[in-house]
Design an enzyme around this catalytic site. Structure first.
Site, PDB file in Angstrom:
ATOM      1  N   CYS A   1       0.866  -1.170   0.000  1.00 43.34           N
ATOM      2  CA  CYS A   1       0.000   0.000   0.000  1.00 43.34           C
ATOM      3  C   CYS A   1       0.904   1.221   0.000  1.00 43.34           C
ATOM      4  O   CYS A   1       1.552   1.529   0.996  1.00 43.34           O
ATOM      5  CB  CYS A   1      -0.908   0.013   1.223  1.00 43.34           C
ATOM      6  SG  CYS A   1      -1.988   1.466   1.284  1.00 43.34           S
TER       7      CYS A   1
ATOM      8  N   GLU B   1      -3.275   0.863  -6.757  1.00 37.20           N
ATOM      9  CA  GLU B   1      -2.202  -0.085  -7.007  1.00 37.20           C
ATOM     10  C   GLU B   1      -1.873  -0.083  -8.488  1.00 37.20           C
ATOM     11  O   GLU B   1      -2.775  -0.008  -9.324  1.00 37.20           O
ATOM     12  CB  GLU B   1      -2.592  -1.492  -6.556  1.00 37.20           C
ATOM     13  CG  GLU B   1      -1.436  -2.469  -6.526  1.00 37.20           C
ATOM     14  CD  GLU B   1      -0.295  -1.982  -5.643  1.00 37.20           C
ATOM     15  OE1 GLU B   1       0.664  -1.388  -6.213  1.00 37.20           O
ATOM     16  OE2 GLU B   1      -0.367  -2.156  -4.424  1.00 37.20           O
TER      17      GLU B   1
END
Length: 272
Positions: free
Chosen positions: A2, A115
């Site tokens: 993350c 992402e």
């Protein structure tokens, strides 16, 4: 992993969702952040006794922490940008995280996370140590039902010994997001073209805590590592959706709701 996420919910909304008893007074007006990057200040939910009160019970608080954990024993905060993620598989044993894992856990609320896709060919190149492709397609990953994305986190206190006790920056409170292996099961909603599971986007993902785990995760009286590891299992499959967004999110200077706009397909010249 993350490395970037979006957080647009107002503090009063988070207070209702997480049953906050004490919210830290912001020094400036809250502004939604659609491109939260490492070293920024972020909202976190934690259970901790209040300072300067006789009641020792933990109080659920909404605090602003700096994203990038600095261990209490660190001589300087220089490595904070590298400590934004802690792996669920080893968080209980790594020197930088194990003390926080035992007693200083938090929930970091988000709308979802970004992402950048790592395709099969690119993964092979990375394994071989060869040059990565220059353009990756970003995806926004979020709960399919639009609920809050509650990321499991850790927080830590660090004292800057170069400053006097009464200096407002003498104490740093920092945090890290726990990550786990990405789901290989089908997404609840898949893009028209591209990945069908989170694992096809990236091999890691933030560990999302479902509401039934919030109290257990935040409870500072739970300190046994083996007991706590039971809370680190991934959420049930089929809760998430993912869709392609503009590569504008790749620049941390860009910040606005347009970053969350769903594209019909990957941008030209990117993977997938």
């Amino acid at each position: 992993m993350c490395g970037r996420y979006a957080a647009s919910r107002r503090p009063e909304d988070l207070a209702g969702i997480f049953e906050i008893e004490k919210a830290e007074e912001p020094e400036e007006t809250f502004a939604p952040d659609y491109n939260v990057a490492p070293t920024k200040e972020v909202y976190a939910v934690l259970d901790r006794p209040l300072k300067d009160v006789e009641d020792p019970r933990p109080v659920r608080q909404l605090r602003r922490l700096k994203w990038g954990l600095v261990p209490s024993w660190s001589k300087s905060p220089e490595g904070a940008a590298r400590m934004i993620n802690a792996r669920a598989e080893t968080v209980h044993e790594k020197p930088s995280y194990r003390r926080a894992f035992s007693s200083r856990r938090c929930v970091i609320p988000a709308d979802g996370y970004y992402e950048w896709v790592t395709g099969t060919q690119e993964r092979d190149l990375e394994v071989e140590g060869r040059k990565k492709r220059p353009r990756k397609q970003p995806y926004f990953v979020l709960p399919a039902d639009g609920s809050v994305f509650a990321m499991a986190g850790l927080y830590e206190f660090w004292r800057d010994k170069t400053l006097p006790d009464d200096h407002p920056q003498a104490w740093w409170v920092t945090c890290s997001v726990i990550t786990t292996e990405a789901e290989t099961t089908p997404l609840a909603v898949s893009p028209a073209e591209g990945p069908r599971s989170l694992a096809e986007i990236h091999p890691r993902m933030p560990l999302m805590l479902t509401p039934d785990r919030w109290d257990g995760w935040l409870d500072p009286s739970r300190t046994d590592p083996e007991d706590l590891r039971g809370l680190l299992s991934p959420p049930p499959p089929g809760l998430m959706r993912a869709y392609p967004v503009s590569t504008a999110v790749s620049n941390v200077r860009n910040n606005g709701p347009e970053l969350l706009k769903e594209l019909d397909g990957p941008e030209e010249g990117t993977l997938f």
